[in-house]
Design a protein around this motif. Structure first.
Motif, PDB file in Angstrom:
ATOM      1  N   MET A   1      34.906  46.919  39.426  1.00 38.94           N
ATOM      2  CA  MET A   1      36.109  47.540  39.973  1.00 38.94           C
ATOM      3  C   MET A   1      36.492  46.830  41.265  1.00 38.94           C
ATOM      4  O   MET A   1      35.670  46.162  41.893  1.00 38.94           O
ATOM      5  CB  MET A   1      35.869  49.026  40.257  1.00 38.94           C
ATOM      6  CG  MET A   1      34.901  49.291  41.399  1.00 38.94           C
ATOM      7  SD  MET A   1      34.811  51.041  41.848  1.00 38.94           S
ATOM      8  CE  MET A   1      33.701  50.929  43.280  1.00 38.94           C
ATOM      9  N   ASN A   2      37.741  47.004  41.696  1.00 38.65           N
ATOM     10  CA  ASN A   2      38.203  46.425  42.941  1.00 38.65           C
ATOM     11  C   ASN A   2      37.970  47.394  44.099  1.00 38.65           C
ATOM     12  O   ASN A   2      38.081  48.607  43.948  1.00 38.65           O
ATOM     13  CB  ASN A   2      39.693  46.086  42.859  1.00 38.65           C
ATOM     14  CG  ASN A   2      39.962  44.896  41.972  1.00 38.65           C
ATOM     15  OD1 ASN A   2      39.136  43.979  41.874  1.00 38.65           O
ATOM     16  ND2 ASN A   2      41.104  44.888  41.312  1.00 38.65           N
ATOM     17  N   ALA A   3      37.662  46.810  45.273  1.00 37.81           N
ATOM     18  CA  ALA A   3      37.402  47.613  46.456  1.00 37.81           C
ATOM     19  C   ALA A   3      37.710  46.786  47.697  1.00 37.81           C
ATOM     20  O   ALA A   3      37.715  45.548  47.663  1.00 37.81           O
ATOM     21  CB  ALA A   3      35.946  48.081  46.489  1.00 37.81           C
ATOM     22  N   VAL A   4      37.972  47.488  48.819  1.00 39.61           N
ATOM     23  CA  VAL A   4      38.206  46.829  50.102  1.00 39.61           C
ATOM     24  C   VAL A   4      36.853  46.578  50.759  1.00 39.61           C
ATOM     25  O   VAL A   4      36.127  47.528  51.070  1.00 39.61           O
ATOM     26  CB  VAL A   4      39.093  47.688  51.015  1.00 39.61           C
ATOM     27  CG1 VAL A   4      39.276  47.014  52.369  1.00 39.61           C
ATOM     28  CG2 VAL A   4      40.446  47.934  50.359  1.00 39.61           C
ATOM     29  N   VAL A   5      36.542  45.312  50.972  1.00 38.88           N
ATOM     30  CA  VAL A   5      35.228  44.905  51.471  1.00 38.88           C
ATOM     31  C   VAL A   5      35.381  44.265  52.844  1.00 38.88           C
ATOM     32  O   VAL A   5      36.248  43.396  53.050  1.00 38.88           O
ATOM     33  CB  VAL A   5      34.554  43.922  50.490  1.00 38.88           C
ATOM     34  CG1 VAL A   5      33.207  43.451  51.039  1.00 38.88           C
ATOM     35  CG2 VAL A   5      34.377  44.575  49.127  1.00 38.88           C
ATOM     36  N   TYR A   6      34.545  44.681  53.777  1.00 37.03           N
ATOM     37  CA  TYR A   6      34.526  44.100  55.120  1.00 37.03           C
ATOM     38  C   TYR A   6      33.846  42.735  55.075  1.00 37.03           C
ATOM     39  O   TYR A   6      32.711  42.608  54.593  1.00 37.03           O
ATOM     40  CB  TYR A   6      33.782  45.036  56.066  1.00 37.03           C
ATOM     41  CG  TYR A   6      33.596  44.515  57.470  1.00 37.03           C
ATOM     42  CD1 TYR A   6      34.689  44.237  58.282  1.00 37.03           C
ATOM     43  CD2 TYR A   6      32.317  44.328  57.993  1.00 37.03           C
ATOM     44  CE1 TYR A   6      34.517  43.770  59.583  1.00 37.03           C
ATOM     45  CE2 TYR A   6      32.136  43.874  59.289  1.00 37.03           C
ATOM     46  CZ  TYR A   6      33.238  43.593  60.080  1.00 37.03           C
ATOM     47  OH  TYR A   6      33.057  43.134  61.369  1.00 37.03           O
ATOM     48  N   LYS A   7      34.543  41.728  55.580  1.00 35.26           N
ATOM     49  CA  LYS A   7      34.006  40.365  55.573  1.00 35.26           C
ATOM     50  C   LYS A   7      33.521  39.920  56.953  1.00 35.26           C
ATOM     51  O   LYS A   7      32.652  39.068  57.078  1.00 35.26           O
ATOM     52  CB  LYS A   7      35.089  39.390  55.081  1.00 35.26           C
ATOM     53  CG  LYS A   7      35.727  39.771  53.758  1.00 35.26           C
ATOM     54  CD  LYS A   7      34.729  39.760  52.619  1.00 35.26           C
ATOM     55  CE  LYS A   7      34.329  38.333  52.252  1.00 35.26           C
ATOM     56  NZ  LYS A   7      33.412  38.321  51.082  1.00 35.26           N
ATOM     57  N   GLY A   8      34.111  40.487  57.993  1.00 34.52           N
ATOM     58  CA  GLY A   8      33.817  40.104  59.371  1.00 34.52           C
ATOM     59  C   GLY A   8      34.965  40.566  60.244  1.00 34.52           C
ATOM     60  O   GLY A   8      35.943  41.147  59.767  1.00 34.52           O
ATOM     61  N   PRO A   9      34.872  40.346  61.560  1.00 35.01           N
ATOM     62  CA  PRO A   9      35.921  40.831  62.457  1.00 35.01           C
ATOM     63  C   PRO A   9      37.320  40.401  62.028  1.00 35.01           C
ATOM     64  O   PRO A   9      37.557  39.219  61.740  1.00 35.01           O
ATOM     65  CB  PRO A   9      35.530  40.220  63.806  1.00 35.01           C
ATOM     66  CG  PRO A   9      34.041  40.080  63.725  1.00 35.01           C
ATOM     67  CD  PRO A   9      33.763  39.707  62.294  1.00 35.01           C
ATOM     68  N   HIS A  10      38.207  41.369  61.908  1.00 37.45           N
ATOM     69  CA  HIS A  10      39.614  41.166  61.539  1.00 37.45           C
ATOM     70  C   HIS A  10      39.757  40.539  60.152  1.00 37.45           C
ATOM     71  O   HIS A  10      40.715  39.814  59.896  1.00 37.45           O
ATOM     72  CB  HIS A  10      40.328  40.305  62.584  1.00 37.45           C
ATOM     73  CG  HIS A  10      40.325  40.915  63.947  1.00 37.45           C
ATOM     74  ND1 HIS A  10      41.207  41.888  64.340  1.00 37.45           N
ATOM     75  CD2 HIS A  10      39.515  40.701  65.021  1.00 37.45           C
ATOM     76  CE1 HIS A  10      40.964  42.239  65.589  1.00 37.45           C
ATOM     77  NE2 HIS A  10      39.938  41.551  66.029  1.00 37.45           N
TER      78      HIS A  10
ATOM     79  N   GLY B   1      35.634  54.798  49.608  1.00 39.25           N
ATOM     80  CA  GLY B   1      36.546  55.074  48.517  1.00 39.25           C
ATOM     81  C   GLY B   1      37.818  54.259  48.519  1.00 39.25           C
ATOM     82  O   GLY B   1      38.743  54.577  47.764  1.00 39.25           O
ATOM     83  N   GLN B   2      37.899  53.227  49.366  1.00 42.78           N
ATOM     84  CA  GLN B   2      39.025  52.295  49.246  1.00 42.78           C
ATOM     85  C   GLN B   2      38.695  51.391  48.058  1.00 42.78           C
ATOM     86  O   GLN B   2      38.413  50.197  48.189  1.00 42.78           O
ATOM     87  CB  GLN B   2      39.236  51.532  50.549  1.00 42.78           C
ATOM     88  CG  GLN B   2      39.792  52.423  51.650  1.00 42.78           C
ATOM     89  CD  GLN B   2      39.938  51.730  52.981  1.00 42.78           C
ATOM     90  OE1 GLN B   2      39.819  50.506  53.078  1.00 42.78           O
ATOM     91  NE2 GLN B   2      40.193  52.492  54.033  1.00 42.78           N
ATOM     92  N   ALA B   3      38.685  52.015  46.922  1.00 38.83           N
ATOM     93  CA  ALA B   3      38.193  51.415  45.684  1.00 38.83           C
ATOM     94  C   ALA B   3      38.757  52.213  44.515  1.00 38.83           C
ATOM     95  O   ALA B   3      39.440  53.219  44.694  1.00 38.83           O
ATOM     96  CB  ALA B   3      36.656  51.451  45.666  1.00 38.83           C
ATOM     97  N   GLU B   4      38.443  51.772  43.330  1.00 36.50           N
ATOM     98  CA  GLU B   4      38.957  52.460  42.151  1.00 36.50           C
ATOM     99  C   GLU B   4      38.157  53.709  41.830  1.00 36.50           C
ATOM    100  O   GLU B   4      38.686  54.660  41.244  1.00 36.50           O
ATOM    101  CB  GLU B   4      38.960  51.506  40.958  1.00 36.50           C
ATOM    102  CG  GLU B   4      39.920  50.327  41.143  1.00 36.50           C
ATOM    103  CD  GLU B   4      39.862  49.350  39.980  1.00 36.50           C
ATOM    104  OE1 GLU B   4      39.791  49.813  38.818  1.00 36.50           O
ATOM    105  OE2 GLU B   4      39.888  48.130  40.212  1.00 36.50           O
TER     106      GLU B   4
END
Length: 386
Positions: free
Chosen positions: A1-10, A126-129
């Motif tokens: 599923m797709n989700a919002v993932v933190y990669k690093g600052p900004h 939950g910024q995901a499907e």
């Protein structure tokens, strides 16, 4: 599923991640219909926490139950639900006392758990499907079928109860005056809550014109732009005296109005993490009360000085003591309020959806994070639709 993932600052990205599964008989799985970007997410987004890359963001979530654990008794597949951002067990001492924001069972060694947030337990956001909801009978609030009030109900996960919580921490009574520092989503919801609760005068302090306009239009508030003069002086002059109650809806990344505003973009160099607390001490009358739902942290890697980096602030405690103020602090115990606020929405007594400025596809999350982080004009509350 797709989700919002933190990669690093900004830097966040929409990436494919594993779908959640039932891990305990008390779990349910929810197909997310609406999830929100929160101002608290920006602390992680900006690299101002110990968040590691890979976290799936999102603690304001609602949707439709798609799978139910064997021990769940009050929920069924197809139920429409909204979840408090607090993950809570329901049976520890704090939960039994109503302090679900400080559950001692869901996150060992720490009082409190949440979805998709650093140090708040192993719960994906939950910024995901899809989302796994533990202790589901306790944590999921059922909503009417269909899609009516979708925007308003999504705000029950956090900002509407948290705004309400700010006024309750300050023990606001009908007929009292109140100053709310911060015109972001929580500050606007605090002002709206104060209006519903019968405050006589409401002052909202911010620097973004569109936020102040919303406070005037929907909360009958007096708008105080701190770029146009000392906010304490403006409030005291307009009100004729200090106000009865106050709310800090800003937190540790507060902007000092005495610093050079520069351009319109938010500038971390202007931060003074104690400035709003000290302004409230000046703004609120002797023996008044101050609610602090704004986030403060025990450590801040991006703090303006060494003391603030350790969560130690230069608060005018002598003046606070002299004035006999009471402070109420801490994150919102959403379950104390969300059922009543839901029913107010259903009955038409409240509709907080006016604070929503954008509803966009999940794929647009990186762009909207940047706009929200820049405090861009007209960006107040962003809802994501997977």
């Amino acid at each position: 599923m797709n989700a919002v993932v933190y990669k690093g600052p900004h830097d966040v990205a929409v990436e494919e991640v594993d779908e959640p599964e039932i891990q305990h008989p008390n779990d349910v799985l929810v197909d997310i219909t609406t999830t929100c970007i929160c101002g608290s997410d920006l602390h992680m987004y900006e690299g101002r926490t110990a968040a590691d890359p890979g976290i799936v963001f999102g603690h304001e979530n609602m949707g439709i139950i798609s799978e139910v654990g064997d021990a769940v008794t009050t929920l069924e597949e197809g139920d429409r639900v909204v979840m408090p951002f607090n993950v809570a067990c329901g049976f520890c001492q704090n939960c039994e006392d109503g302090y679900t924001g400080f559950c001692t069972n869901v996150n060992p060694g720490f009082a409190g758990g949440a979805y998709g947030y650093v140090a708040m337990g192993p719960y994906k956001g939950g910024q995901a499907e899809k989302l796994r909801v533990p202790y589901a009978d306790f944590n999921a609030l059922k909503l009417p079928e269909g899609d009516e009030h979708e925007d308003a109900f999504s705000l029950l996960a956090d900002i509407f109860p948290t705004g309400w919580h700010g006024t309750r921490l300050a023990n606001l009574n009908p007929g009292e005056s109140i100053a709310i520092y911060g015109g972001g989503p929580v500050g606007l919801m605090a002002a709206y809550s104060a209006k519903i609760q019968g405050a006589s005068e409401i002052y909202v302090v911010d620097r973004v014109p569109s936020r102040l306009e919303l406070a005037e239009d929907h909360c009958d508030a007096h708008a105080i732009n701190f770029e146009e003069g000392d906010p304490v002086d403006q409030i005291v002059e307009e009100h004729g005296d200090e106000v009865d109650k106050g709310v800090d809806a800003v937190g540790y990344q507060a902007i000092d109005p005495e610093t050079d505003p520069g351009d319109d973009a938010y500038d971390p160099a202007r931060e003074n993490p104690a400035v709003v607390l000290n302004q409230l001490i000046q703004t609120v009358r002797p023996t008044g009360e101050i609610g602090v739902p704004g986030l403060y942290v025990p450590s801040d890697p991006g703090a303006p000085d060494e003391m603030a980096a350790q969560g130690r602030l230069g608060i005018d405690f002598g003046k606070l003591f002299e004035k006999g103020h009471k402070f109420g602090t801490g994150q919102c115990n959403v379950k104390q309020y969300n059922r009543q606020l839901r029913d107010m929405i259903i009955e038409g007594r409240a509709d907080p959806s006016w604070v929503v400025s954008h509803r966009v596809d999940l794929e647009e999350a990186p762009e909207m994070y940047q706009k929200f982080d820049d405090r861009e004009e007209g960006v107040t509350k962003v809802l994501l639709e997977p």
